[in-house]
Design an enzyme around this catalytic site. Sequence first.
Site, mmCIF file in Angstrom:
data_model
loop_
_atom_site.group_PDB
_atom_site.id
_atom_site.type_symbol
_atom_site.label_atom_id
_atom_site.label_comp_id
_atom_site.label_asym_id
_atom_site.label_seq_id
_atom_site.Cartn_x
_atom_site.Cartn_y
_atom_site.Cartn_z
ATOM 1 N N LYS A 116 0.680 -0.938 0.084
ATOM 2 C CA LYS A 116 0.020 -0.126 0.006
ATOM 3 C C LYS A 116 0.844 1.132 0.094
ATOM 4 C CE LYS A 116 -4.441 -1.721 1.677
ATOM 5 N NZ LYS A 116 -5.535 -1.708 2.548
ATOM 6 N N LYS A 198 -4.270 -10.589 -6.537
ATOM 7 C CA LYS A 198 -5.680 -10.609 -6.146
ATOM 8 C C LYS A 198 -6.841 -9.955 -6.555
ATOM 9 C CE LYS A 198 -6.146 -8.119 -1.945
ATOM 10 N NZ LYS A 198 -7.259 -8.137 -1.004
ATOM 11 N N LYS A 201 -10.551 -4.256 -4.909
ATOM 12 C CA LYS A 201 -11.372 -3.073 -5.290
ATOM 13 C C LYS A 201 -10.305 -1.912 -5.763
ATOM 14 C CE LYS A 201 -12.820 -2.647 -0.561
ATOM 15 N NZ LYS A 201 -13.102 -3.399 0.457
HETATM 16 P P1 ATP Z 1 -8.880 -4.502 -1.597
HETATM 17 O O1 ATP Z 1 -10.181 -5.269 -2.259
HETATM 18 O O2 ATP Z 1 -8.914 -3.078 -1.973
HETATM 19 O O3 ATP Z 1 -7.562 -5.022 -1.763
HETATM 20 P P2 ATP Z 1 -8.635 -5.139 1.064
HETATM 21 O O4 ATP Z 1 -8.000 -6.392 0.997
HETATM 22 O O5 ATP Z 1 -8.190 -4.116 1.906
HETATM 23 O O6 ATP Z 1 -9.280 -4.714 -0.117
HETATM 24 P P3 ATP Z 1 -11.044 -5.516 2.800
HETATM 25 O O7 ATP Z 1 -12.474 -4.861 2.350
HETATM 26 O O8 ATP Z 1 -10.608 -4.628 3.900
HETATM 27 O O9 ATP Z 1 -10.401 -5.349 1.710
HETATM 28 O O10 ATP Z 1 -11.117 -6.688 2.968
HETATM 29 C C1 ATP Z 1 -12.284 -7.578 3.806
HETATM 30 C C2 ATP Z 1 -11.865 -8.986 3.373
HETATM 31 O O11 ATP Z 1 -12.188 -9.599 2.265
HETATM 32 C C3 ATP Z 1 -10.633 -9.469 4.235
HETATM 33 O O12 ATP Z 1 -10.793 -10.388 4.965
HETATM 34 C C4 ATP Z 1 -9.809 -9.939 3.010
HETATM 35 O O13 ATP Z 1 -8.899 -10.920 3.380
HETATM 36 C C5 ATP Z 1 -10.961 -10.646 2.181
HETATM 37 N N1 ATP Z 1 -10.530 -10.465 0.815
HETATM 38 C C6 ATP Z 1 -10.098 -9.179 -0.089
HETATM 39 N N2 ATP Z 1 -9.888 -9.545 -1.183
HETATM 40 C C7 ATP Z 1 -9.887 -10.957 -1.473
HETATM 41 C C8 ATP Z 1 -9.758 -11.838 -2.503
HETATM 42 N N3 ATP Z 1 -9.370 -11.403 -3.779
HETATM 43 N N4 ATP Z 1 -10.054 -13.098 -2.156
HETATM 44 C C9 ATP Z 1 -10.432 -13.464 -1.105
HETATM 45 N N5 ATP Z 1 -10.665 -12.711 0.143
HETATM 46 C C10 ATP Z 1 -10.328 -11.428 0.049
#
Ligand code: ATP
Length: 331
Positions: A116, A198, A201
């Site tokens: 990040k 991965k 968003k």
């Molecule tokens: P971003 O999607 O922007 O990378 P982030 O990982 O910071 O966001 P959060 O919204 O904080 O996302 O994550 C919420 C939950 O979703 C966490 O438990 C994270 O591990 C899970 N998660 C996020 N992306 C994935 C993915 N691609 N596959 C499986 N689980 C995910």
Amino acid sequence: MTTPKNKVVFSGLQPSGTLHIGNYLGAIKQWITLQENNSAFYCIVDEHAITVPYDPASLPTTVLDTAALYLAAGLDPNQSTIFVQSHVPAHAQLAWLLATQTPLGELNRMTQFKEKSANHQDRSTLGLFAYPVLQAADILLYQTNIVPVGEDQIQHIELTRDIAKRFNNKFDAVFTLPEALVNKNTARIMSLTDPNKKMSKSDDTAKSYITLTDTADAIRKKISMAVTETEPNFSFTNSGPAVTNLLAIYQAFSEQSVQDIENQFASSGYQEFKSSLADLIIEHLSPIQERFQTIRPDTKHLEEVLADGAAKAAQVATKTLAIVHEKMGLA
Ligand code: ATP
Ligand code: LTN
């Protein structure tokens, strides 16, 4: 995977844009199962969301969107405590106390910070660096046993355990040691445009992810444009990363066995597989979207759910915080 019972479950998700099927399959789907026989706390972590550049004017809206999606996906405020992190001041308070006990070296190892801060370079802040300590505070305040998350969060849960162990040894046995709960089939849903990244968003291209509120048309387009290996080969063990990811999504939504799915598509081409996959995703997301349309406009109800959740969460959190104050000599 056996579902734990009679445990304290805590998890959180950032109100930063809309949720994608990675968040849903990796995290929220497990939360829904776990709320039934456990004491579950599900938090909208707005204090985490402000550790990267964000728009203050739209944050309250995104918080309510996220709460409405939690409910539409199946979280039940009668079974789970659903609340906003900043409504319970004990989170930020405990984070400071834990920060004083956390060596910089441990935070320097966190891969999410490295990723990040690379994206935000000169705007990278102390808050972003301290992010895992706030996450540890979230978890430890509730004497959590189980933290259902996607794979990217395992390192943060390990750090939380280390912070808790160190505190328990130095001051007194105050904190329960939490464990990450990861569904191995859906722990890391990959981007539709690059199967080596991965699904995220914060990705620049919306074609790489499917959100919970995407229209049927958008879902069909994104799936039909998803990258694949050259030759169709639908095997959970032998396909390349792009097709393996699409198969994992298919399995998670259909809940069919690997064998059934492989048989079903043994002689199919990409077009046929992709159109079944799109249908399946649309079939699962449309009831969530319908509920979202009903729940989201009722701001008053959402605010009541969150106020009620914050009051319940605060009861538990302030008790833990008071013990920590006392043990650290701040009472
Ligand atoms: P971003 O999607 O922007 O990378 P982030 O990982 O910071 O966001 P959060 O919204 O904080 O996302 O994550 C919420 C939950 O979703 C966490 O438990 C994270 O591990 C899970 N998660 C996020 N992306 C994935 C993915 N691609 N596959 C499986 N689980 C995910
Ligand atoms: N860092 C997490 C969100 C999060 C979290 C938590 C998850 C904040 N506090 C406590 C589990 C438990 C992420 O998914 N990016």
